[in-house]
Design a protein around this motif. Structure first.
Motif, short mmCIF file in Angstrom:
data_model
loop_
_atom_site.label_atom_id
_atom_site.label_comp_id
_atom_site.label_asym_id
_atom_site.label_seq_id
_atom_site.Cartn_x
_atom_site.Cartn_y
_atom_site.Cartn_z
N THR A 1 0.77 -1.28 0.17
CA THR A 1 -0.03 -0.13 -0.04
C THR A 1 0.74 1.15 -0.18
O THR A 1 1.94 1.26 0.47
CB THR A 1 -0.89 0.06 1.01
OG1 THR A 1 -2.02 1.16 1.24
CG2 THR A 1 -0.18 0.20 2.60
N HIS A 2 0.19 2.51 -0.70
CA HIS A 2 0.68 3.70 -0.49
C HIS A 2 0.02 4.57 0.51
O HIS A 2 0.04 5.67 0.81
CB HIS A 2 0.63 4.29 -1.61
CG HIS A 2 1.70 3.81 -2.76
ND1 HIS A 2 2.82 4.08 -2.75
CD2 HIS A 2 1.50 3.19 -4.07
CE1 HIS A 2 3.62 3.36 -3.55
NE2 HIS A 2 2.60 2.89 -4.50
N GLU A 3 -0.87 3.87 1.02
CA GLU A 3 -1.95 4.59 2.26
C GLU A 3 -1.24 4.64 3.43
O GLU A 3 -1.47 3.93 4.27
CB GLU A 3 -3.35 3.70 2.40
CG GLU A 3 -4.08 3.52 1.18
CD GLU A 3 -4.99 4.71 0.71
OE1 GLU A 3 -4.92 5.83 1.43
OE2 GLU A 3 -5.72 4.64 -0.03
N ALA A 4 -0.55 5.95 3.67
CA ALA A 4 0.17 5.98 4.89
C ALA A 4 -0.71 6.33 6.20
O ALA A 4 -0.36 5.79 7.13
CB ALA A 4 0.99 7.55 4.62
N GLY A 5 -1.92 6.98 5.91
CA GLY A 5 -2.80 6.88 7.12
C GLY A 5 -3.01 5.64 7.66
O GLY A 5 -3.21 5.60 8.75
N PHE A 6 -3.59 4.68 6.77
CA PHE A 6 -4.06 3.30 7.34
C PHE A 6 -2.79 2.67 8.05
O PHE A 6 -2.94 2.25 9.08
CB PHE A 6 -4.58 2.48 6.24
CG PHE A 6 -5.79 3.03 5.57
CD1 PHE A 6 -6.70 3.80 6.56
CD2 PHE A 6 -6.09 2.76 4.16
CE1 PHE A 6 -7.90 4.07 5.77
CE2 PHE A 6 -7.09 3.33 3.90
CZ PHE A 6 -7.97 4.04 4.45
N VAL A 7 -1.65 2.88 7.74
CA VAL A 7 -0.55 1.95 8.26
C VAL A 7 -0.23 2.71 9.52
O VAL A 7 -0.21 2.08 10.53
CB VAL A 7 0.75 2.25 7.22
CG1 VAL A 7 1.83 1.68 7.89
CG2 VAL A 7 0.45 1.61 5.85
#
Ligand code: ATP
Length: 332
Positions: free
Chosen positions: A195-201
């Protein structure tokens, strides 16, 4: 459950390896984020786990099988234990929701009775009961991804691979899909997600494996996304330039009107001013801080007219001298 032993992957016709001496092990039941800039090797890792690609050097062991020694004939059987979902859903467009999920079981020779039981169960699990007869184009993006997840889960795989599963979804729908993946993981399925979804990580605080140019640069038990500088973002200079040009245009308008009244203003060349602003913006270091008002708007050689008297002050936001620091240009 998944083990990379010194894995290097070179694709035909490329000089730089997509993965270089990568080593990690994923235990049963873990939720692992693979992060890193575009081209860092995340999808290559997932392709190797799925045995869609083979390593150039090193070993990939999944569910106790050394994938080097797995014959092509056995790959379809192996893949029944590995579910996979992708950014682009990959549904069969002419099959209904039920048929898309059932198809996976039909090709593995599952009995009609099992299919009739398993498909509604998995559709209920992903929240799609009542939508069995819809075609993919009659569903939202989030619903299509749920079908893809149902299809990946219907064989009850031990591992679920997800390659940017929220990449085509709006933020609200993405959260729903992440919650679904977390629930699937809580049920015991090992999840590996690129993923590129920094917020979720950052929010989920699960294990994070970070790749950079094919090298593993971080393996953190409960990590965040980390460095987001590789993510694409709007350049603040462009905004600042646009605001400055808007201000210059406004000043020009004042000048023109002043010149019309007093005949005492040197004309300002907008192109020269724009070029100067562009050069200034390029020379300035990039910053996320709110842009300073352009100094160019203050050094324009306007002979002190009584601007208020021109009736333009309010229109240009110049009437209140205390508001000088207001950004000029679009505000939303
Ligand atoms: N089939 C292929 N043939 C040749 N080169 C490939 C192939 N697949 C990937 N690559 C190259 O391998 C490198 C790693 O690609 P990969 O798709 O694994 O990165 P990624 O981190 O998943 O990128 P993205 O976030 O953009 O999906 C890239 O340089 C890419 O161009």
């Amino acid at each position: 459950m998944i083990r990379f032993e010194n894995v290097t992957k070179r694709y035909r016709g490329t000089t730089r390896p997509a993965l270089n001496a990568v080593d990690f092990e994923v235990q049963r039941g873990e939720f692992v984020f693979l992060v890193g800039a575009s081209g860092s090797g995340k999808s290559s890792c997932l392709q190797l786990i799925l045995r869609a690609e083979t390593p150039s050097e090193g070993r990939v062991v999944v569910l106790g099988r050394d994938l080097r020694t797995l014959s092509n004939r056995k790959v379809p059987y192996f893949r029944r234990h590995i579910g996979s979902v992708f950014q682009d859903f990959r549904l069969l467009p002419n099959k209904t929701v039920h048929q898309n999920v059932a198809f996976t079981l039909q090709v593995t020779g599952a009995s009609r009775g099992f299919i009739q039981q398993a498909v509604p169960e998995v559709l209920a699990l992903v929240g799609l009961d009542g939508k069995e007869k819809r075609l993919p184009h009659e569903l939202s993006g989030g619903e299509q991804q749920r079908v893809a997840i149902a299809r990946a889960l219907v064989n009850r795989p031990q591992v679920l691979l997800a390659d940017e599963p929220t990449g085509n979804l709006d933020p609200g729908t993405s959260i729903d899909i992440m919650q679904l993946l977390a629930r699937i993981n809580a049920g015991g399925t090992t999840v590996v997600m690129a993923t590129h979804e920094a917020g979720f990580v950052d929010q989920m605080q699960r294990r994070v494996i970070e790749l950079s140019n094919g090298e593993m640069v971080r393996d953190e038990r409960r990590g965040g996304y980390g460095d987001t500088s590789g993510l694409p973002r709007l350049a603040p200079e462009v905004e600042r330039g646009a605001a400055a040009v808007a201000a210059l245009t406004a000043v020009l308008e004042v000048q023109r009107e002043v010149a019309h009244i007093t005949g005492a203003v040197e004309p300002l060349n907008l192109e020269d001013a724009q070029r100067a602003e562009a050069e200034r913006a390029a020379a300035a270091p990039a910053t996320d801080a709110a842009p300073e008002p352009s100094t160019h708007t203050r050094s324009v050689p306007v002979t002190t007219p009584d601007v208020d008297a021109l009736g333009l002050a309010d229109r240009l936001g110049l009437a209140d001298k205390n508001d000088r620091d207001d950004e000029v240009g679009p505000t939303s």
